[in-house]
Design a protein around this motif. Structure first.
Motif, PDB file in Angstrom:
ATOM      1  N   TYR A  49      -7.452  14.460   4.298  1.00 46.70           N
ATOM      2  CA  TYR A  49      -6.055  14.171   4.625  1.00 46.70           C
ATOM      3  C   TYR A  49      -5.259  13.894   3.355  1.00 46.70           C
ATOM      4  CZ  TYR A  49      -2.145  11.799   7.024  1.00 46.70           C
ATOM      5  OH  TYR A  49      -0.911  11.417   7.478  1.00 46.70           O
ATOM      6  N   GLU A  52      -4.866  17.068   1.187  1.00 46.85           N
ATOM      7  CA  GLU A  52      -3.815  17.954   1.693  1.00 46.85           C
ATOM      8  C   GLU A  52      -2.433  17.399   1.365  1.00 46.85           C
ATOM      9  OE1 GLU A  52      -2.132  19.890   5.845  1.00 46.85           O
ATOM     10  OE2 GLU A  52      -4.107  18.943   5.843  1.00 46.85           O
ATOM     11  N   TRP A  53      -2.261  16.080   1.486  1.00 45.19           N
ATOM     12  CA  TRP A  53      -0.979  15.454   1.180  1.00 45.19           C
ATOM     13  C   TRP A  53      -0.623  15.654  -0.301  1.00 45.19           C
ATOM     14  CZ3 TRP A  53       0.644  10.509   4.101  1.00 45.19           C
ATOM     15  CH2 TRP A  53       1.990  10.232   3.868  1.00 45.19           C
ATOM     16  N   THR A  56       0.163  19.546  -0.937  1.00 45.65           N
ATOM     17  CA  THR A  56       1.378  20.104  -0.350  1.00 45.65           C
ATOM     18  C   THR A  56       2.620  19.276  -0.641  1.00 45.65           C
ATOM     19  OG1 THR A  56       1.053  18.942   1.745  1.00 45.65           O
ATOM     20  CG2 THR A  56       0.100  21.158   1.555  1.00 45.65           C
ATOM     21  N   ARG A  58       3.638  16.801   1.205  1.00 48.02           N
ATOM     22  CA  ARG A  58       4.181  16.263   2.454  1.00 48.02           C
ATOM     23  C   ARG A  58       3.043  15.818   3.355  1.00 48.02           C
ATOM     24  NH1 ARG A  58       7.014  21.685   4.465  1.00 48.02           N
ATOM     25  NH2 ARG A  58       8.219  21.065   2.694  1.00 48.02           N
ATOM     26  N   ARG A  59       3.377  14.987   4.294  1.00 51.12           N
ATOM     27  CA  ARG A  59       2.361  14.427   5.176  1.00 51.12           C
ATOM     28  C   ARG A  59       1.713  15.536   6.005  1.00 51.12           C
ATOM     29  NH1 ARG A  59       4.524  10.233   9.224  1.00 51.12           N
ATOM     30  NH2 ARG A  59       4.776  12.017  10.544  1.00 51.12           N
ATOM     31  N   PRO A  60       0.389  15.568   6.058  1.00 51.20           N
ATOM     32  CA  PRO A  60      -0.290  16.593   6.862  1.00 51.20           C
ATOM     33  C   PRO A  60       0.086  16.480   8.333  1.00 51.20           C
ATOM     34  CG  PRO A  60      -1.825  15.550   5.368  1.00 51.20           C
ATOM     35  CD  PRO A  60      -0.543  14.772   5.290  1.00 51.20           C
ATOM     36  N   ASN A  62       2.946  17.432   9.623  1.00 48.94           N
ATOM     37  CA  ASN A  62       4.385  17.565   9.806  1.00 48.94           C
ATOM     38  C   ASN A  62       4.750  19.040   9.867  1.00 48.94           C
ATOM     39  OD1 ASN A  62       4.970  14.895   9.857  1.00 48.94           O
ATOM     40  ND2 ASN A  62       6.227  14.883   8.034  1.00 48.94           N
TER      41      ASN A  62
END
Length: 168
Positions: A49, A52-53, A56, A58-60, A62
């Motif tokens: 998690y 990925e945040w 990217t 941004r919050r996974p 979203n």
């Protein structure tokens, strides 16, 4: 940031190795072994998690980032700290103390509200009560509180756009 990402990826690799080692070495499954594998699995999920945040930005999960949200989701009618200071009427040495000009601006924005809308808005944004708590305090339904606050926000938004007093 890249160093942090590398460390998280290394941690994920080590957790996966530990998970596989537990799975292969356990011919007989007892409760402790199952608990250890579940714990490792949860840790792997948490690390993935964060990775990925970080990758990217941004919050996974979203669907869209904050920069792509609708205007009503980004809009803040008033600074929450200023509104809370207004509701508290505090004169202590807090950085949230308001100047006379700021007090007049907030009063001007709130003057367009009915008494019930003002109560609901100040309790929600100034005192930080939930809508259900406000409903209990005022003896009305939660949906009425939602409606009053929505109307208040709309009126304040219109007032902010049209009042020269609120500029700046």
């Amino acid at each position: 940031m890249q160093d942090l990402l590398k460390e998280y990826k290394e941690t994920r690799r080590q957790l996966k190795w530990a998970y596989e080692a537990r799975r292969e070495s356990e011919k007989v499954l007892d409760n402790q072994a199952i608990t250890e594998r579940q714990l490792l699995s949860e840790m792997i999920g948490d690390v993935e998690y964060v990775i990925e945040w970080l990758e990217t930005g941004r919050r996974p999960g979203n669907r869209r980032g904050i920069e792509r949200q609708a205007a009503y989701q980004r809009e803040r009618l008033m600074d929450p700290v200023r509104m809370q200071a207004f509701a508290a009427r505090s004169t202590a040495g807090s950085p949230a103390n308001l100047t006379e000009w700021q007090l007049h601006q907030i009063e001007d924005a709130l003057c367009v509200l009915s008494e019930r809308e003002r109560e609901c808005y100040v309790l929600s944004h100034g005192e930080c009560f939930t809508h259900s708590q406000i409903a209990d305090m005022l003896g009305i339904t939660k949906s009425s509180v939602d409606t009053h606050i929505k109307r208040a926000q709309q009126k304040i938004s219109e007032r902010v756009m049209s009042s020269l007093f609120l500029v700046g």
